[in-house]
Enzyme design. Structure first.
Site, PDB file in Angstrom:
ATOM      1  N   LYS A  24     -12.257  86.595  91.870  1.00 33.64           N
ATOM      2  CA  LYS A  24     -13.643  87.067  92.060  1.00 33.64           C
ATOM      3  C   LYS A  24     -13.903  88.280  91.178  1.00 33.64           C
ATOM      4  CE  LYS A  24     -14.889  84.009  95.095  1.00 33.64           C
ATOM      5  NZ  LYS A  24     -15.885  82.994  94.728  1.00 33.64           N
ATOM      6  N   ARG A  25     -13.119  88.384  90.111  1.00 39.95           N
ATOM      7  CA  ARG A  25     -13.302  89.456  89.108  1.00 39.95           C
ATOM      8  C   ARG A  25     -13.272  90.840  89.757  1.00 39.95           C
ATOM      9  NH1 ARG A  25     -12.113  84.917  87.425  1.00 39.95           N
ATOM     10  NH2 ARG A  25     -13.226  83.937  85.721  1.00 39.95           N
ATOM     11  N   ALA A  61     -16.130  93.606  88.715  1.00 41.16           N
ATOM     12  CA  ALA A  61     -17.475  93.019  88.579  1.00 41.16           C
ATOM     13  C   ALA A  61     -18.484  93.670  89.513  1.00 41.16           C
ATOM     14  CB  ALA A  61     -17.410  91.525  88.849  1.00 41.16           C
ATOM     15  N   LEU A  63     -20.291  95.255  93.002  1.00 42.40           N
ATOM     16  CA  LEU A  63     -20.517  94.832  94.389  1.00 42.40           C
ATOM     17  C   LEU A  63     -20.275  93.331  94.544  1.00 42.40           C
ATOM     18  CD1 LEU A  63     -21.865  95.686  97.161  1.00 42.40           C
ATOM     19  CD2 LEU A  63     -24.011  94.873  96.162  1.00 42.40           C
ATOM     20  N   LEU A  65     -21.459  90.285  95.444  1.00 45.62           N
ATOM     21  CA  LEU A  65     -22.844  89.860  95.695  1.00 45.62           C
ATOM     22  C   LEU A  65     -22.932  88.849  96.830  1.00 45.62           C
ATOM     23  CD1 LEU A  65     -23.998  89.677  91.975  1.00 45.62           C
ATOM     24  CD2 LEU A  65     -24.775  91.334  93.674  1.00 45.62           C
ATOM     25  N   GLY A 108     -21.175  98.270  90.376  1.00 44.58           N
ATOM     26  CA  GLY A 108     -20.335  99.153  91.190  1.00 44.58           C
ATOM     27  C   GLY A 108     -18.977  99.422  90.562  1.00 44.58           C
ATOM     28  N   GLU A 111     -19.613 102.385  88.642  1.00 51.57           N
ATOM     29  CA  GLU A 111     -19.743 103.514  89.576  1.00 51.57           C
ATOM     30  C   GLU A 111     -18.358 103.996  90.016  1.00 51.57           C
ATOM     31  OE1 GLU A 111     -23.511 103.449  92.128  1.00 51.57           O
ATOM     32  OE2 GLU A 111     -22.940 101.335  92.086  1.00 51.57           O
ATOM     33  N   GLU A 131     -27.612  95.765  87.997  1.00 50.04           N
ATOM     34  CA  GLU A 131     -28.431  95.945  89.203  1.00 50.04           C
ATOM     35  C   GLU A 131     -29.905  95.681  88.904  1.00 50.04           C
ATOM     36  OE1 GLU A 131     -25.979  97.876  88.312  1.00 50.04           O
ATOM     37  OE2 GLU A 131     -24.901  98.681  90.037  1.00 50.04           O
ATOM     38  N   ARG A 134     -30.685  92.173  89.011  1.00 57.02           N
ATOM     39  CA  ARG A 134     -30.469  91.548  90.338  1.00 57.02           C
ATOM     40  C   ARG A 134     -31.519  92.035  91.343  1.00 57.02           C
ATOM     41  NH1 ARG A 134     -27.247  88.590  87.762  1.00 57.02           N
ATOM     42  NH2 ARG A 134     -25.209  89.338  87.166  1.00 57.02           N
ATOM     43  N   GLY A 139     -25.942 102.105  94.141  1.00 60.19           N
ATOM     44  CA  GLY A 139     -25.841 102.670  95.486  1.00 60.19           C
ATOM     45  C   GLY A 139     -24.489 103.318  95.737  1.00 60.19           C
TER      46      GLY A 139
HETATM   47  C1  1HE Z   1     -18.503  87.455  91.866  1.00 57.41           C
HETATM   48  C2  1HE Z   1     -18.957  88.641  91.251  1.00 57.41           C
HETATM   49  C3  1HE Z   1     -19.637  89.581  92.058  1.00 57.41           C
HETATM   50  C4  1HE Z   1     -17.983  87.427  89.764  1.00 57.41           C
HETATM   51  N1  1HE Z   1     -19.807  89.298  93.369  1.00 57.41           N
HETATM   52  N2  1HE Z   1     -18.700  87.219  93.158  1.00 57.41           N
HETATM   53  N3  1HE Z   1     -22.307  92.638  89.607  1.00 57.41           N
HETATM   54  C5  1HE Z   1     -22.816  91.747  88.752  1.00 57.41           C
HETATM   55  O1  1HE Z   1     -23.973  91.415  88.754  1.00 57.41           O
HETATM   56  C6  1HE Z   1     -21.818  91.108  87.815  1.00 57.41           C
HETATM   57  C7  1HE Z   1     -21.642  89.660  88.164  1.00 57.41           C
HETATM   58  N4  1HE Z   1     -20.517  89.059  87.464  1.00 57.41           N
HETATM   59  C8  1HE Z   1     -20.591  88.701  86.158  1.00 57.41           C
HETATM   60  O2  1HE Z   1     -21.521  88.961  85.423  1.00 57.41           O
HETATM   61  C9  1HE Z   1     -19.407  87.927  85.618  1.00 57.41           C
HETATM   62  O3  1HE Z   1     -18.752  87.306  86.724  1.00 57.41           O
HETATM   63  C10 1HE Z   1     -18.352  88.807  84.872  1.00 57.41           C
HETATM   64  C11 1HE Z   1     -18.950  89.238  83.525  1.00 57.41           C
HETATM   65  C12 1HE Z   1     -17.920  90.002  85.673  1.00 57.41           C
HETATM   66  C13 1HE Z   1     -17.074  87.964  84.599  1.00 57.41           C
HETATM   67  O4  1HE Z   1     -17.452  86.723  83.958  1.00 57.41           O
HETATM   68  P1  1HE Z   1     -16.391  85.499  83.997  1.00 57.41           P
HETATM   69  O5  1HE Z   1     -17.004  84.411  83.159  1.00 57.41           O
HETATM   70  O6  1HE Z   1     -15.033  85.993  83.651  1.00 57.41           O
HETATM   71  O7  1HE Z   1     -16.294  85.052  85.541  1.00 57.41           O
HETATM   72  P2  1HE Z   1     -17.324  84.160  86.419  1.00 57.41           P
HETATM   73  O8  1HE Z   1     -17.080  82.702  86.140  1.00 57.41           O
HETATM   74  O9  1HE Z   1     -18.720  84.625  86.269  1.00 57.41           O
HETATM   75  O10 1HE Z   1     -16.896  84.515  87.903  1.00 57.41           O
HETATM   76  C14 1HE Z   1     -15.689  84.042  88.485  1.00 57.41           C
HETATM   77  C15 1HE Z   1     -15.888  83.995  89.980  1.00 57.41           C
HETATM   78  O11 1HE Z   1     -16.088  85.324  90.457  1.00 57.41           O
HETATM   79  C16 1HE Z   1     -17.148  83.224  90.380  1.00 57.41           C
HETATM   80  O12 1HE Z   1     -16.907  82.652  91.634  1.00 57.41           O
HETATM   81  P3  1HE Z   1     -16.481  81.075  91.760  1.00 57.41           P
HETATM   82  O13 1HE Z   1     -16.301  80.880  93.224  1.00 57.41           O
HETATM   83  O14 1HE Z   1     -17.630  80.308  91.145  1.00 57.41           O
HETATM   84  O15 1HE Z   1     -15.205  80.936  90.961  1.00 57.41           O
HETATM   85  C17 1HE Z   1     -18.192  84.307  90.538  1.00 57.41           C
HETATM   86  O16 1HE Z   1     -19.234  83.948  91.405  1.00 57.41           O
HETATM   87  C18 1HE Z   1     -17.340  85.427  91.141  1.00 57.41           C
HETATM   88  N5  1HE Z   1     -17.918  86.723  90.913  1.00 57.41           N
HETATM   89  N6  1HE Z   1     -18.628  88.594  89.944  1.00 57.41           N
HETATM   90  C19 1HE Z   1     -19.352  88.149  93.877  1.00 57.41           C
HETATM   91  N7  1HE Z   1     -20.074  90.747  91.580  1.00 57.41           N
HETATM   92  C20 1HE Z   1     -22.843 100.053  95.465  1.00 57.41           C
HETATM   93  S1  1HE Z   1     -24.013  99.101  94.841  1.00 57.41           S
HETATM   94  C21 1HE Z   1     -23.373  98.349  93.443  1.00 57.41           C
HETATM   95  C22 1HE Z   1     -24.359  97.304  92.970  1.00 57.41           C
HETATM   96  C23 1HE Z   1     -23.706  96.337  92.035  1.00 57.41           C
HETATM   97  O17 1HE Z   1     -22.565  96.420  91.705  1.00 57.41           O
HETATM   98  S2  1HE Z   1     -24.755  95.106  91.479  1.00 57.41           S
HETATM   99  C24 1HE Z   1     -23.879  94.359  90.183  1.00 57.41           C
HETATM  100  C25 1HE Z   1     -23.023  93.234  90.675  1.00 57.41           C
END
Ligand code: 1HE
Length: 257
Positions: A24-25, A61, A63, A65, A108, A111, A131, A134, A139
């Site tokens: 889940k990265r 990756a 929070l 999500l 996050g 962060e 963020e 999304r 936060g």
């Molecule tokens: C996740 C998450 C996640 C991956 N929550 N499950 N963060 C984001 O918006 C970033 C979202 N993630 C990405 O853009 C990409 O996953 C990455 C660039 C980090 C990595 O890409 P990649 O191609 O190596 O991996 P992937 O195929 O996108 O993800 C592999 C799995 O991890 C996949 O699940 P699967 O069940 O389909 O295998 C994804 O859904 C899962 N995964 N990132 C949940 N973030 C205190 S407030 C903070 C607010 C935030 O941080 S918002 C930003 C959130």
């Protein structure tokens, strides 16, 4: 989260704290954030420095999500405050924390990296604050810490436009203090952690707890707080021993790298 999602290994006096959810990265769910807080509060007594790193292709990756369900305003407030409490344990915990960054350092994850004292990035690192796209906001203390590293204008741009910084540009603008070839962030972070661990504990304490506060104070108060901290640090027996060792020609000189 399982117990394996956050791992601790001791390398002498350096604690290696590893986010271990590569599938889940290394996304940070509530349980993992709380485990990180608890880990920082319960490091072995001998710990003098820590390295924070991520297993797999990415540092973190952000929070998890999948846990972002509908929260009302009060629940959202408490969730953010929970992140604050955990990341404060990173910034104001018992020992300096060095982040070894690679791959995604996003949301996050950035962060979390920002709460560490030193960031070492390898060439695969990239930084983003998705963020904005999304429909949410930072936060986990990012609105406070990230502008202090790169300025509010750059953070605003990252969140408004989804701009992604690569490793080189990230180091140039101040997201990381060190840039190393791909695969070498952990090694460099360990090397730095060993040097940090050799400092007098009170000096490290002053750098972690006094310096960021002094930097926020008006100059006149800052000078006064600095003088108090300097007096406390230099009164420690260890400071006297270290200065004497230098004067006796027994301690290392400052050398160009
Ligand atoms: C996740 C998450 C996640 C991956 N929550 N499950 N963060 C984001 O918006 C970033 C979202 N993630 C990405 O853009 C990409 O996953 C990455 C660039 C980090 C990595 O890409 P990649 O191609 O190596 O991996 P992937 O195929 O996108 O993800 C592999 C799995 O991890 C996949 O699940 P699967 O069940 O389909 O295998 C994804 O859904 C899962 N995964 N990132 C949940 N973030 C205190 S407030 C903070 C607010 C935030 O941080 S918002 C930003 C959130």
């Amino acid at each position: 989260m399982t117990k394996k999602d956050l791992q601790l290994e001791m390398h002498g006096v350096v604690a290696v704290i590893r986010l271990c959810r590569p599938a889940k990265r290394n996304a940070l769910g509530d349980a993992l954030i709380l485990a990180l807080r608890d880990q920082l509060e319960n490091l072995p007594a001998e710990t003098r420095a820590a390295v924070l790193c991520g297993e797999g292709e990415h540092f973190c990756a952000g929070l998890d999500l999948s846990e972002l369900q509908e929260r009302d305003a009060g629940q959202g407030l408490h969730h953010s405050r929970m992140w604050h409490a955990a990341l404060e344990r990173v910034q104001y915990g018992p020992v300096p924390v060095i982040a070894a960054l690679h791959g995604a350092v996003v949301g996050g994850g950035l962060e979390l990296a920002s709460a560490c004292h030193i960031r070492v990035a390898d060439a695969s690192t990239f930084y983003a604050l998705p963020e904005g796209s999304r429909g949410i906001f930072v936060g986990g203390g990012g609105a406070v810490r990230i502008p202090r590293l790169i300025g509010a204008a750059r953070m605003t741009d990252m969140m408004l436009t989804g701009r992604v910084y690569n490793a080189e540009d990230g180091e140039r603008i101040g997201l990381a203090q060190y840039l190393v070839p791909a695969g070498q962030a952990f090694g460099k972070a360990m090397e730095l952690a060993k040097r940090v661990a050799d400092n007098a504990p009170l000096t490290n304490y002053a750098l972690m707890h006094a310096l960021p506060r002094i930097a926020e104070q008006p100059a006149d108060q800052g000078f006064f707080t600095e003088a108090l901290m300097a007096a406390v640090a230099q009164s420690a027996p260890e400071a006297k021993e270290r200065v004497k060792a230098f004067l006796d020609g027994k301690a290392a000189k400052v050398k160009k790298d």
